[in-house]
Design a protein around this motif. Structure first.
Motif, mmCIF file in Angstrom:
data_model
loop_
_atom_site.group_PDB
_atom_site.id
_atom_site.type_symbol
_atom_site.label_atom_id
_atom_site.label_comp_id
_atom_site.label_asym_id
_atom_site.label_seq_id
_atom_site.Cartn_x
_atom_site.Cartn_y
_atom_site.Cartn_z
ATOM 1 N N GLY A 9 0.806 -1.227 0.000
ATOM 2 C CA GLY A 9 0.000 0.000 0.000
ATOM 3 C C GLY A 9 0.832 1.265 0.000
ATOM 4 O O GLY A 9 0.331 2.337 -0.314
ATOM 5 N N PHE A 10 2.105 1.155 0.348
ATOM 6 C CA PHE A 10 2.970 2.343 0.295
ATOM 7 C C PHE A 10 3.537 2.495 -1.112
ATOM 8 O O PHE A 10 3.890 1.510 -1.755
ATOM 9 C CB PHE A 10 4.141 2.227 1.285
ATOM 10 N N GLU A 11 3.608 3.722 -1.572
ATOM 11 C CA GLU A 11 4.191 3.967 -2.897
ATOM 12 C C GLU A 11 4.822 5.361 -2.920
ATOM 13 O O GLU A 11 4.308 6.284 -2.285
ATOM 14 C CB GLU A 11 3.088 3.885 -3.965
ATOM 15 N N LEU A 12 5.910 5.489 -3.635
ATOM 16 C CA LEU A 12 6.479 6.823 -3.802
ATOM 17 C C LEU A 12 5.968 7.434 -5.090
ATOM 18 O O LEU A 12 5.956 6.779 -6.130
ATOM 19 C CB LEU A 12 8.016 6.768 -3.845
ATOM 20 N N TYR A 13 5.511 8.675 -4.987
ATOM 21 C CA TYR A 13 5.188 9.464 -6.165
ATOM 22 C C TYR A 13 6.339 10.444 -6.359
ATOM 23 O O TYR A 13 7.073 10.732 -5.413
ATOM 24 C CB TYR A 13 3.878 10.240 -5.952
ATOM 25 N N PHE A 14 6.471 10.942 -7.581
ATOM 26 C CA PHE A 14 7.585 11.859 -7.841
ATOM 27 C C PHE A 14 7.063 13.143 -8.470
ATOM 28 O O PHE A 14 6.219 13.105 -9.358
ATOM 29 C CB PHE A 14 8.616 11.186 -8.748
ATOM 30 N N GLN A 15 7.570 14.255 -7.962
ATOM 31 C CA GLN A 15 7.176 15.545 -8.535
ATOM 32 C C GLN A 15 8.416 16.207 -9.128
ATOM 33 O O GLN A 15 9.443 16.338 -8.453
ATOM 34 C CB GLN A 15 6.576 16.450 -7.454
ATOM 35 N N PRO A 16 8.331 16.607 -10.420
ATOM 36 C CA PRO A 16 9.507 17.199 -11.051
ATOM 37 C C PRO A 16 9.891 18.543 -10.445
ATOM 38 O O PRO A 16 9.034 19.290 -9.976
ATOM 39 C CB PRO A 16 9.083 17.384 -12.509
ATOM 40 N N ILE A 17 11.188 18.819 -10.467
ATOM 41 C CA ILE A 17 11.720 20.123 -10.050
ATOM 42 C C ILE A 17 12.559 20.639 -11.226
ATOM 43 O O ILE A 17 13.414 19.910 -11.742
ATOM 44 C CB ILE A 17 12.586 19.987 -8.777
ATOM 45 N N LEU A 18 12.252 21.848 -11.670
ATOM 46 C CA LEU A 18 12.886 22.376 -12.884
ATOM 47 C C LEU A 18 13.991 23.378 -12.558
ATOM 48 O O LEU A 18 13.905 24.108 -11.561
ATOM 49 C CB LEU A 18 11.839 23.075 -13.764
ATOM 50 N N ASP A 19 14.982 23.399 -13.443
ATOM 51 C CA ASP A 19 15.988 24.448 -13.367
ATOM 52 C C ASP A 19 15.311 25.735 -13.843
ATOM 53 O O ASP A 19 14.686 25.749 -14.894
ATOM 54 C CB ASP A 19 17.141 24.066 -14.306
#
Ligand code: C2E
Ligand code: MG
Ligand code: MG
Length: 388
Positions: free
Chosen positions: A147-157
């Motif tokens: 049930g645990f999952e990592l989501y990823f959010q982009p970070i831009l230069d």
């Protein structure tokens, strides 16, 4: 009290408790009884006491604590929280009353300001939900973090507008509980100590993704959040180093974020910990900068690579008449430039805000304008497209 004992010694803490007890007694009625339960917890037993009277009592005590009337040698003020339970309506045994009183207190403290909370159905329900979530979390942990999952959010230069980093954000789904937000279940994990195990899982999964993306896409840095509690655990750093070697990833592509509101009691420990990690080549970020009172103090005490300016300053940036947020961000960015610390603006939702923070000279951009946090596979699609 713990903070006071740590910084000024037990003798000081004891004096404050004594003076506090005396003041509390002074405000009560003749028929009331004042007891000290444990540590800094006091109980007033008020036979026939009306809720209104008790709220007034709380306000008197609170005023006197805020005005520093309780301070002993030196300027100190502190906050107080309180709960009200009635006998027999809210519990007909001592244990029942005490436990419901604790639920009131938990609630009062969570609201983060001095307040008094009377026991109610709402408090009982909330406590039930926390209990259910807690049990379900423990089951998930024991079922191999199901049930645990990592989501990823982009970070831009902010110069090139390319994705150069991402933040790993924890999600948790289970059939028994309807949408529990990270703020809710992570708090429960922290309170129960479960964050230790989940934190290791988050760390390994973040490192695993960092390794994969380093091989497939080059220099994408992955940051993950840690709780203060995890840093107190000495094996955390050892394991991070071991996992980084095991997955064969450049430590420079891994960033550890610690929220400023972690209320670090021991900044010298924090500083040693950060220095060590930085010495090993990892990056360190201070998260949610500006939300606490001691922001500048922390900047002075610990060294870091990246500072993440809290959303609350970013969000209101384009509102008219809002000179304060602009001034704050400008000076934080300027200060960081002089200290060779890079900055991230969190919570960018509009082009207008994006343009403003770019103009101010923030190094990186993060927010819903580019993308919400997404599952790894979806983030990979963005990387493959080289854009959002
Ligand atoms: P954070 O580290 O400050 O993460 C940023 C939060 O802001 C995330 O919320 C993200 O979804 C949200 N966000 C990003 N861009 C925008 C935007 O443009 N507008 C708005 N309104 N929100 C935006 P999320 O995922 O709900 O996480 C909440 C907090 O939970 C995190 O705040 C972090 O403190 C904590 N957290 C998340 N994952 C972990 C973890 O693995 N371990 C620990 N210890 N804490 C975690
Ligand atoms: Mg963060
Ligand atoms: Mg943040």
């Amino acid at each position: 009290l713990r903070k006071m004992n740590n910084t000024s010694g037990y003798t000081y803490g004891n004096k404050v408790l004594k003076v506090f007890g005396e003041r509390l007694h002074k405000f009560t009625k003749e028929t009331d009884r004042v007891y000290r339960l444990q540590g800094d917890e006091f109980i007033v037993n008020s036979p026939g006491g009306k809720k209104k009277e008790l709220v007034q009592l709380f306000q008197n005590v609170q005023n006197c604590c805020a005005r520093m009337d309780v301070a002993v040698d030196g300027v100190r003020s502190f906050s107080v929280s309180a709960g009200i339970v009635r006998y027999p309506e809210d519990g007909d045994t001592y244990n029942m009353l005490l436990s419901n009183l604790e639920h009131c207190l938990e609630y009062a403290k969570e609201q983060k300001k001095d307040q008094v909370v009377a026991f109610s159905e709402k408090i009982a329900e909330r406590h039930n939900r926390i209990g259910k979530i807690h049990d379900a979390l423990m089951r998930s942990i024991h079922n191999d973090f199901e049930g645990f999952e990592l989501y990823f959010q982009p970070i831009l230069d902010s110069q090139t507008q390319e994705i150069v980093k991402c933040e790993a954000l924890l999600r948790w789904k289970t059939p028994e509980i309807q949408d529990s937000a990270p703020y809710e279940f992570i708090k429960i994990l922290e309170d129960s100590g479960g964050i230790r195990e989940v934190g290791f899982w988050v760390m390994e999964d973040a490192v695993r993704h960092a390794a994969k993306w380093q091989r497939e896409y080059g220099n994408i840095s992955v940051s993950f959040n840690v709780s203060y509690l995890q840093l107190l655990d000495e094996t955390f750093i050892e394991k991070l180093i071991a996992k980084t070697q095991e997955y064969d990833v450049d430590p420079g592509l891994i960033m550890v974020e610690l929220t400023e509101s972690c209320n670090a009691e021991d900044t010298s420990m924090l500083s040693r910990c950060f220095d060590y990690l930085r010495g090993m080549g990892f990056e360190i970020a201070m998260d949610d900068f500006g939300t606490e009172y001691a922001s500048l103090g922390l900047l002075h005490d610990v060294s870091m690579d990246v500072l993440k300016i809290d959303q609350k300053f970013v969000r209101g940036l384009t509102e008219k008449e809002n000179r304060a947020d602009l001034a704050i961000i400008e000076s934080v960015v300027d200060m960081c430039r002089q200290l060779a610390i890079r900055t991230v603006a969190e919570g960018i939702e509009t082009e207008e805000i994006q343009n403003l923070v770019r103009e101010i000279g923030v190094s990186y951009l993060q927010g819903y304008l580019y993308s919400r946090p997404v599952p790894a596979a979806e983030f990979e699609k963005m990387l493959a497209k080289k854009g959002i």
